[in-house]
Design an enzyme around this catalytic site. Structure first.
Site, PDB file in Angstrom:
ATOM      1  N   LYS A 116       0.839  -1.193   0.000  1.00 26.74           N
ATOM      2  CA  LYS A 116       0.000   0.000   0.000  1.00 26.74           C
ATOM      3  C   LYS A 116       0.881   1.253   0.000  1.00 26.74           C
ATOM      4  CE  LYS A 116      -3.666   2.195   2.791  1.00 26.74           C
ATOM      5  NZ  LYS A 116      -4.492   2.052   4.011  1.00 26.74           N
ATOM      6  N   SER A 128      -9.237   2.462   3.486  1.00 30.20           N
ATOM      7  CA  SER A 128      -8.328   3.139   2.589  1.00 30.20           C
ATOM      8  C   SER A 128      -7.388   2.197   1.842  1.00 30.20           C
ATOM      9  CB  SER A 128      -7.493   4.155   3.381  1.00 30.20           C
ATOM     10  OG  SER A 128      -6.707   3.516   4.366  1.00 30.20           O
ATOM     11  N   SER A 186      -9.646   0.226   7.601  1.00 31.97           N
ATOM     12  CA  SER A 186      -9.071   0.375   6.263  1.00 31.97           C
ATOM     13  C   SER A 186      -8.573  -0.906   5.624  1.00 31.97           C
ATOM     14  CB  SER A 186      -7.929   1.403   6.292  1.00 31.97           C
ATOM     15  OG  SER A 186      -8.444   2.696   6.463  1.00 31.97           O
TER      16      SER A 186
END
Length: 468
Positions: free
Chosen positions: A83, A159, A183
């Site tokens: 990520k 996210s 997330s």
């Protein structure tokens, strides 16, 4: 399905087994994954950076190790994404923001990235995140909208939405995500993959962040076994994180198939306060019946706390004000307006209010510790609804722009407990739904074991229908 597609959808365990018997090489698997990224990511926008040359170099080095019979670990040669909120040596970490200058040295790996390199994982690139990971959907002025593989008109959540979309679509076997309010679990639920938010401190992190006491770094995968193998790697010690839990050498893959006979599981359909979509609630209720069929004793019970969103909001505002105290109006002007507004609204929490919120957080943690004296695990929906159209900032445009958007995930960031989202079905229109399994403090192994029992009893839905 073509041979290349089949290779791209193999699990980490399947890949390692085939590397071991010589029927497949890391070079072939990586080439197939890169081809799938090239074919599908123009639609999904899961990656903000793909480094094919570096990935193939990793794959060739892995192939040589397997050829010598000396792999670096169980993840050697497995295609993996990171990520874009996690430092990765040689690649910019822009956090979805135009305010970060890419012209830096980028000389460091964060602890979990360092551990994945040491295991020989093939690092493909960086997955998309909303700006500074500050939304439960994945879009940003820097990278645009990320799409859901089950229906590209929908959001993958956030996210860690790029990670969730990439895993679901076979654009990597393993993805590293982060979770400070849901997330990992939100996109795992929306994308129909497995996602684990480990106990706070289980996976070392660096550099430190003001939001660190909420956040965990964890695996997103297409199977529970793969997540356990990944957790084994990334939970290894790193001296840079002074908040990390002592490394106890636990093998999270060792007892996955021991079953949950005799486990005491509390089932709360809404935590006593959340408004859950009826179809999602029905799918999760059926999933809980499957846990009971596995031998667990399941009892409907709420933990008994009020919606902690107001507590979260005070803490979040205080931390946001501190984290972005040097942000200029010129920078805010080029940011996502939703995120910029949260930053502008953050100042104003005084010390007394902040400390009172920390006291309330401590009470919540104590309540959950007491709750887990009676119950081994807590089961809830992972999200109050399924995926919604891409381009929205939150599930309901009329809802307040606060943590109440994600009422079922954020409590367990406050309490620092391990929690996972397990795929448990599809809505009538084909949107994935996740079952959340919450463990007691430091009970990561229990969460994984229950998730594996459910996976064995109720295999995940087939991969999404998106094709090149």
């Amino acid at each position: 399905m073509s041979v290349a597609e089949e290779l791209a959808l193999l699990s980490a365990r399947e890949l390692a087994a085939r590397y071991r018997d010589g029927s497949l090489s890391p070079v072939e698997a990586t080439r197939a994954t890169l081809a799938r990224i090239a074919a599908l990511d123009g639609t999904l926008n899961a990656y903000c950076l793909v480094d094919g040359d570096a990935a193939m170099a990793d794959a060739r080095a892995s192939e040589a190790r397997w050829g010598r019979g000396a792999p670096a670990g169980p993840l050697d040669g497995v295609p993996t994404s990171i990520k874009d909120i996690v430092l990765t040596r040689g690649w910019p970490t822009l956090r979805g923001s135009k305010t970060i200058d890419p012209r830096q040295g980028w000389a460091d790996d964060a602890p979990p990235v360092a551990r994945l390199r040491e295991q020989g994982a093939v690092l493909l690139g960086k997955t998309a995140t909303p700006e500074f990971a500050m939304k439960g959907v994945t879009d940003s002025p820097l990278t645009g909208n990320t799409r859901n593989p089950w229906n590209p008109a929908l959001t993958p959540g956030g996210s860690s939405g790029g990670a969730g979309a990439a895993v679901a679509a076979g654009l990597c076997a393993l993805a590293l995500g982060t979770d400070a309010g849901g997330s990992i679990r939100i996109p795992a639920s929306f994308c129909g993959v497995f996602g684990l938010k480990p106990s706070y401190g289980r996976v070392p992190v660096w550099p430190p962040t003001p939001f660190g006491s909420f956040a965990s770094t964890g695996p997103m995968t297409r199977s529970v076994a793969d997540a356990a193998l990944m957790l084994n790697a990334i939970a290894a010690p790193d001296a840079r994180d002074w908040n990390a839990l002592p490394h106890d050498g636990t093998d999270y893959a060792a007892h996955l198939d021991a079953g949950i006979d005799g486990f005491r599981i509390a089932y709360s359909p809404d935590l006593g306060y959340a408004e859950v979509d009826r179809e999602v609630a029905a799918i999760v209720a059926a999933a809980v019946d499957a846990l009971a069929a596995c031998g667990a004793s399941v009892e409907r019970a709420d933990p008994g706390f009020a919606d902690p969103a107001p507590v979260w909001q005070v803490l979040y505002r205080g931390l946001t004000a501190f984290a972005f105290r040097d942000m200029t109006e010129e920078q805010l002007a080029v940011m996502d307006p939703f995120v910029a507004e949260r930053i502008r609204a953050a100042p104003g929490i005084d010390l007394a209010a902040y400390l009172e919120a920390e006291r309330s957080r401590a009470e919540l943690g104590a309540r959950m510790k007491a709750f887990h004296r009676r119950y081994d695990l807590l089961a809830t929906p992972a999200t109050a609804g399924a995926a919604f159209p891409a381009g929205r900032d939150r599930p309901d445009r009329g809802a307040p722009a606060d943590a109440g958007e994600w009422p079922l995930s954020l409590p367990f960031n406050l309490t620092r407990q391990p929690a996972a989202s397990v795929p448990c079905g599809l809505t009538a229109d084909g949107r994935p739904v996740g079952l959340q399994i919450v463990g007691p403090p430091h009970g990561d192994s229990l969460v994984l074991r229950a998730a594996r029992a459910f996976e064995a009893a109720r295999p995940w839905p087939a991969p999404p229908p998106l094709t090149p």
